[in-house]
Motif scaffolding. Structure first.
Motif, PDB file in Angstrom:
ATOM      1  N   ARG A  57      57.508  83.376 -50.961  1.00 49.98           N
ATOM      2  CA  ARG A  57      57.003  82.977 -51.194  1.00 49.98           C
ATOM      3  C   ARG A  57      56.254  81.244 -50.758  1.00 49.98           C
ATOM      4  N   ALA A  58      57.767  80.924 -50.698  1.00 43.50           N
ATOM      5  CA  ALA A  58      57.321  79.155 -49.680  1.00 43.50           C
ATOM      6  C   ALA A  58      57.303  79.033 -48.703  1.00 43.50           C
ATOM      7  N   GLU A  59      58.359  79.866 -48.171  1.00 46.74           N
ATOM      8  CA  GLU A  59      58.651  79.478 -46.621  1.00 46.74           C
ATOM      9  C   GLU A  59      57.836  80.061 -45.706  1.00 46.74           C
ATOM     10  N   SER A  60      57.195  81.495 -45.934  1.00 49.14           N
ATOM     11  CA  SER A  60      56.719  82.159 -45.125  1.00 49.14           C
ATOM     12  C   SER A  60      55.076  81.651 -44.402  1.00 49.14           C
ATOM     13  N   GLY A  61      54.828  81.168 -44.662  1.00 44.73           N
ATOM     14  CA  GLY A  61      53.769  80.559 -44.384  1.00 44.73           C
ATOM     15  C   GLY A  61      53.954  79.248 -43.585  1.00 44.73           C
ATOM     16  N   ARG A  62      55.414  77.839 -43.428  1.00 43.25           N
ATOM     17  CA  ARG A  62      55.869  77.117 -42.436  1.00 43.25           C
ATOM     18  C   ARG A  62      55.937  78.208 -41.691  1.00 43.25           C
ATOM     19  N   THR A 104      55.995  79.948 -58.733  1.00 39.40           N
ATOM     20  CA  THR A 104      55.593  79.961 -58.245  1.00 39.40           C
ATOM     21  C   THR A 104      54.844  78.195 -57.905  1.00 39.40           C
ATOM     22  N   ALA A 105      55.556  77.403 -59.001  1.00 42.48           N
ATOM     23  CA  ALA A 105      55.840  75.748 -58.914  1.00 42.48           C
ATOM     24  C   ALA A 105      55.077  75.595 -57.517  1.00 42.48           C
ATOM     25  N   GLU A 106      56.526  76.425 -56.321  1.00 43.40           N
ATOM     26  CA  GLU A 106      55.729  76.069 -55.076  1.00 43.40           C
ATOM     27  C   GLU A 106      55.041  76.341 -54.069  1.00 43.40           C
ATOM     28  N   LEU A 107      53.603  76.670 -55.069  1.00 44.88           N
ATOM     29  CA  LEU A 107      52.865  77.197 -54.336  1.00 44.88           C
ATOM     30  C   LEU A 107      51.734  75.919 -54.995  1.00 44.88           C
ATOM     31  N   ARG A 108      51.664  76.000 -55.972  1.00 46.39           N
ATOM     32  CA  ARG A 108      51.607  73.920 -56.504  1.00 46.39           C
ATOM     33  C   ARG A 108      51.676  72.929 -56.039  1.00 46.39           C
TER      34      ARG A 108
END
Length: 407
Positions: A14-19, A203-207
């Protein structure tokens, strides 16, 4: 890998795939290759991390491994081997991080995904899927559509990118404003994906990522008031986030939240940005939503809230963004100013039967009118449609409270 370790990989994804996808798109210039290579890397992580434990820098491990997976894929065909030669040449050039109009890989990819050749909904959905780490069902929920419908949209968007040979490159400064509306929508939806009531801590990482990118965008386009408005809206929403659920995960409504626990620093920054927007006098949807949130933070209770000012802001918002959801939120405020019957009359004109908040709002209004039997049915319908466990529990409890024993 099962249990806590598997959950840890889910959080890393969730945190790193987009990066990682964004970095590989910059290096290799191919969206499908980047996405497939990152998926390969996470599949390897399931095996390697189960054996060796999580590495010190999980995100770096994924990006490095995904790059190797991409190279392996490219070696299998002639065009891929040609591309590998081009990549090798680039690697011997001086570091180019920050070159171009957009200085961040993920923000660059958001802008490039928001290409005018793609339909607006496809731009937002595709970027949420790639950069937000959202599953297809989560993207579907953000758009209030069925999962199969969203899956088809994503397939069509990727096919369009491939067949139309849409370049994944840094857009020039003159191109940025034309893509801004879709980019803002993406950042807002990324934040909301991490802001569901009762959402897990990961999910705080998304925010945080949405706020980070909004700050970057504000520095990039300081003269765009809607960019400032979005950042203000995210900050003011985040300031209240921790009070939206209780220690046991139950939903806490605005009127019951501990306002002393709201983040005063985020509120102060958000209000400052709202004032800057007001001075420009170029109201847009994000600025108006931020102003509404600012009014809420001005009050020490629901009773002392300036509902007339909020209604005036909603009137403006409905004029510039005439959507059913905005009309629903405005009806809630009408209920505070003119009473529940006036709000119910407005609500019953809306076509939002598949939206849980519509039924929840209608139930509250019916309960205030003393129509408890109808309220119980509406609360039950809202609970059945809600996707957040915290909301389902809250709405089911309200339905029981307004049930046959209280009619």
């Amino acid at each position: 890998m099962t249990g806590p370790a598997e959950a840890a990989i889910g959080r890393v994804f969730r945190a790193e795939s987009g990066r990682s996808v964004a970095t590989l798109v910059r290096v290799f210039g191919q969206l499908d290759l980047a996405e497939d290579a990152v998926q390969d890397a996470f599949e390897l992580a399931l095996t390697v991390w189960a054996r060796d434990g999580l590495p010190p820098n999980p995100g770096g491990w994924i990006t490095t491994t995904a790059r190797r997976c991409a190279i392996d894929r490219l070696r299998r065909d002639v065009r891929g081997r040609q591309l590998l030669g081009e990549v090798a040449l680039l690697e011997h050039e001086p570091a180019r991080e920050g070159v171009g109009a957009v200085p961040d890989d993920r923000l660059r990819l958001i802008f490039t995904c928001c290409h005018p050749a793609l339909a607006p909904e496809a731009r937002v959905a595709l970027t949420l899927r790639l950069l937000g780490g959202l599953r297809t069902d989560e993207v579907a929920r953000a758009f209030l559509v069925a999962e199969p419908t969203m899956a088809q949209r994503l397939v069509r968007a990727k096919r369009k990118v491939r067949l139309a040979r849409i370049p994944y490159r840094v857009p020039g400064a003159t191109e940025l404003p034309g893509r801004l509306r879709a980019v803002l929508a993406v950042l807002y939806l990324i934040y909301n994906a991490g802001a569901e009531p009762g959402a897990p801590p990961s999910t705080a990482e998304l925010r945080a990522e949405a706020i980070r990118l909004a700050r970057l965008l504000t520095g990039l386009l300081p003269d765009e008031p809607e960019v400032t408005g979005l950042l203000a809206l995210l900050l003011l929403t985040e300031a209240r986030f921790a009070t939206r659920t209780g220690g046991d995960g139950t939903l806490v409504l605005l009127r019951d939240q501990d306002r002393s626990a709201w983040d005063s620093e985020l509120i102060a920054e958000g209000r400052r940005l709202v004032r800057a927007c007001l001075r420009r006098d170029e109201p847009g949807p994000y600025q108006l939503q931020a102003a509404i949130n600012a009014v809420h933070t001005d009050a020490d209770s629901v009773a002392t809230t300036d509902w007339h000012q909020i209604l005036a802001l909603y009137d403006q918002l409905l004029a510039v963004a005439p959507t059913p959801v905005v009309a629903l939120n405005r009806a809630v405020v009408v209920g505070e100013v003119h009473g529940p019957q006036a709000a119910l009359d407005l609500l019953d004109r809306l076509d939002l039967a598949g939206y849980h908040a519509f039924h929840a709002t209608r139930a509250d209004l019916l309960h205030r009118l003393g129509r408890t039997g109808e309220a119980a049915v509406a609360y039950e319908e809202a609970a059945n449609l809600a996707t957040s466990p915290a909301e389902r529990r809250h709405l089911a409890a309200r339905s029981r409270e307004a049930g046959p024993g209280t009619r």
